[in-house]
Design an enzyme around this catalytic site. Structure first.
Site, mmCIF file in Angstrom:
data_model
loop_
_atom_site.group_PDB
_atom_site.id
_atom_site.type_symbol
_atom_site.label_atom_id
_atom_site.label_comp_id
_atom_site.label_asym_id
_atom_site.label_seq_id
_atom_site.Cartn_x
_atom_site.Cartn_y
_atom_site.Cartn_z
ATOM 1 N N ARG A 68 0.822 -1.199 0.000
ATOM 2 C CA ARG A 68 0.000 0.000 0.000
ATOM 3 C C ARG A 68 0.865 1.261 0.000
ATOM 4 N NH1 ARG A 68 -4.986 -1.446 1.236
ATOM 5 N NH2 ARG A 68 -3.986 -3.161 2.337
ATOM 6 N N THR A 69 1.845 1.302 0.904
ATOM 7 C CA THR A 69 2.702 2.477 1.002
ATOM 8 C C THR A 69 3.523 2.644 -0.279
ATOM 9 O OG1 THR A 69 2.808 2.137 3.383
ATOM 10 C CG2 THR A 69 4.409 3.646 2.440
ATOM 11 N N LYS A 96 25.286 -7.767 -0.768
ATOM 12 C CA LYS A 96 26.731 -7.880 -1.014
ATOM 13 C C LYS A 96 27.515 -7.149 0.070
ATOM 14 C CE LYS A 96 25.991 -8.100 -6.012
ATOM 15 N NZ LYS A 96 26.004 -7.290 -7.225
ATOM 16 N N ARG A 117 11.675 2.538 2.962
ATOM 17 C CA ARG A 117 11.046 1.693 3.974
ATOM 18 C C ARG A 117 12.104 0.738 4.465
ATOM 19 N NH1 ARG A 117 5.636 1.059 5.722
ATOM 20 N NH2 ARG A 117 5.337 -1.037 6.528
ATOM 21 N N HIS A 145 6.781 6.746 10.928
ATOM 22 C CA HIS A 145 6.104 6.510 9.650
ATOM 23 C C HIS A 145 5.324 7.801 9.373
ATOM 24 C CE1 HIS A 145 4.271 4.786 6.274
ATOM 25 N NE2 HIS A 145 3.577 3.811 6.792
#
Lengths: 340, 340, 340
Positions: A68-69, A96, A117, A145
């Protein structure tokens, strides 16, 4: 970059190039600015908005999945006329052994703005410090958030007041009662929202199953503000007084037993029957995805604000992207026109 | 939304906002409309087509991987001037217990049109009912895959007639013999195609290994239409009469033994030697990916229509997207021009 | 398609439609052409560059993950006004047994240009032969990674000369000393770079731990050119003579023991202390991701060219895409303007 509290305020030009890692960077004027800008963008024809960030590129970096975000930020950038490339943890150089700082610095060579995120608290600030480009926190672990908090406040204003009035969020929410329902202990969104509302003239009511109450870290912040707060045992007795219900997901596995879950869920599940006893126009918000805590018989009622909330989120993110990317300067425009 | 048989017909304006979940929604006039529109779009300069859906957003939702279909829809939207964001099952909220309906409703807040690939039959209709935006079925389990059927018919018309004549598909295919070859039992594409051709004036010939014949459910539908149908044992004896061969993938593991596979494969593998005995201009179609059933020595022959088929699919999907998104109304245009 | 050595030279129009699978396709004039074009594109306003490949589509096909290369190509295409769809191995039809050739041919039906990353040496050429559209090698196993070589040479020119002078790469690098440091045995990028520099007037110095020296296959090529080459044991004694250090990642697991790693790493780790003894303006390059071999205390120094190198790569890839896509012909433009 300015991460200090209140560093993002009412001077729109000063937002250009800034990162948003936490909601405390916005003072009240800054909050009003971004939401008023969201209102303005939604009121304009899409064709006109498409010209705002034409050709600009967003690096959408998700170290953990969040459909959704991610989709919301992508759609926001596309609606501004920009474009997007996505980086997922599975394909990233983090595997890596590259540091988050190096990844952010590299992506800043390709993109004009980064959205991150990340599962670790503080990751967004680390990336923002390393990157030469504005970096927006799309959730970092138990940390912040901020765009979710922005869209939640925006939704409350839209639902209760039809928009952002001249007096801003303060005027829109004055005297309103907002009830937070569900697992208030683990719900990151209700923590941010309660803290953000602490300095407005609102009444906060908490309804949570035993053991999942709002933590002291949040109630302490609220108690230092102008909002009132109280906890109650069940939703039914208070629903007639609430202008909005903010419902959060309750995970069955948080309960000691299935029996306990079944016994207590009546106090925090919202359904059409409950809403018949609610205040007229009471809005039901939910960060989604929902499971059982808002019954599907609510979906068709005007109270169901949770899908509108998605759309408000799109405009809030458009506003934020547009502010940190800034408008091209007159000089840029002139150079482009002359082909220099 | 109208899902009834024949609900998508010759009034292009009525397509705006509609979903396509199954091919039975299109009557003959509707089929001709979308294919004629595909012809028109491929005939226009790309720059002009780019203006058609400028700024519109497609949510490309794939709950199971399908590179070709996904890329084809993405390219179709990009060619119309729109943009795309992708959702894969691995990153979707379905993992958090969200219903398909909630996912569709949420994505409809961000996008102007949804494309859905899903392993469960009926999923596309469920999503289309929940979503406020047009939803196109890109294959739902053993259910429908209507854009594949559209592109297959479009390819037959292009290969046999060079386009869509004034009389539509009926005129393009009149009197043609189309041979379906391979595993006709499990091939979803040949089922849809046979049903779609049932009411045209064509002869259908089926060539399948024992045990993999065309199911009665399909032959029953065809027998109620105007097309003729017959089953034969081997391809070689009939290839001189066929205007098109529609070859499907045969999976070795469907056979009782490797020996049986080797013994029988000669009857349904198409190679250059076989095509030397074919009718002049006989077109070879295949939904791809192929493994052995069309030999690579066919690739260089003019008969090899399977890569052109990909390109026809692109235009068929462009036409479909363009119809359900609709043209902006005069009012929209005026508002945009005046900056309202 | 022309894969012969020197087939890509100074006639820009002849690049249209060509594939780049290996750096040997470029002669010196071709190398100068693409780098001069990169310079030109970076000097133009972004708005103007956005018009160059408007509406064109890139299929970005990565059979193994490589964030940086993938993002760089995506951003390059977006900066030219084009758009991108991505194909990852996990979602590709290769899993259904499709050959690389068929995949390339199919994607060429949807896209105007393909970029391919593949684990197998020679894969890019196979795809380029099959595809009707230009195909760019983004690394195929131990084979070629020509755009990395291009961006490395471009970075050397930018760092030492501020751009591409009238005399091209030859003039920019004349008399310069370039030191390659680290695991020179397994580093694909240093092999390509050394071979590409072999015919210029440069001095190459190699510093590698025992057992990880530059292979004979590379030194043999260099020995047939005009560049000088020598190997030394440690970096410190030669750093005062070097105009650039090209540092590669050293993987601890290549060493017999942790103790050996710790003992020898001083000879090839670059840090701020070492750079205080370096020639003024000595540039530090690294293909990234880095782990320990360039200390983070270098990041803030003007010597740190490795993040600028990312940006140079963006422009080198823009130039390459722009050349193989070509400019629309006058006729195309006229048809578009007349709506034909």
């Amino acid at each position: 970059m300015a991460f200090a509290p209140g560093s993002l305020s009412d001077d729109a030009a000063a937002w250009k190039g800034q990162s948003l890692v936490g909601v405390q960077q916005l003072d009240e004027a800054g909050l009003n600015l971004v939401l008023a800008h969201a209102e303005r963008l939604r009121g304009q024809p899409r064709d006109k908005v498409l010209a705002r960030q034409r050709g600009k590129i967003l690096a959408n970096v998700f170290y953990e999945p969040s459909t959704r975000t991610s989709c919301s930020f992508q759609a926001a950038m596309l609606r501004l006329g920009g474009s997007v490339f996505c980086v997922a943890e599975a394909t990233s150089s983090a595997k890596k052994g590259e540091t988050l700082e190096d990844t952010a610095r590299s992506l800043a060579c390709y993109a004009d703005v980064l959205v991150l995120r990340h599962p670790e608290s503080g990751a967004a600030k680390r990336a923002a410090v390393a990157s030469r480009k504005p970096t927006l926190n799309a959730g970092d672990g138990v940390g912040e958030h901020p765009t979710q908090a922005l869209l939640d406040v925006y939704t409350l204003c839209r639902e209760m007041c039809g928009g952002i009035p001249a007096g801003g969020v303060r005027a829109a929410l004055a005297g309103k009662t907002i009830c937070m329902v569900g697992d208030l202990k683990h719900g990151r969104t209700v923590h941010s929202l309660a803290k953000l509302l602490a300095n407005f003239d609102v009444a906060l009511v908490y309804v949570a199953p035993a053991g999942l109450e709002m933590p002291a870290a949040v109630t302490d912040v609220v108690s230092r503000g102008t909002a009132s707060q109280k906890s109650v045992d069940a939703l039914a007795p208070v629903v007639a007084d609430c202008d909005a219900l903010y419902v959060t997901r309750v995970q069955r596995e948080r309960f000691e037993s299935q029996a306990l879950y079944e016994r207590t869920k009546g106090s925090y599940v919202v359904d059409a029957a409950l809403l018949r006893t609610a205040k007229k126009g009471c809005a039901v918000l939910h960060p989604l995805p929902r499971v059982d805590e808002v019954a599907t018989d609510v979906d068709a009622l005007p109270n169901a604000a949770y899908f509108r909330q998605m759309e408000h989120g799109l405009y809030a993110r458009m506003a934020l992207l547009d502010l940190v990317l800034g408008r091209p300067s007159m000089l840029d425009g002139l150079r482009a026109a002359l082909g220099l």
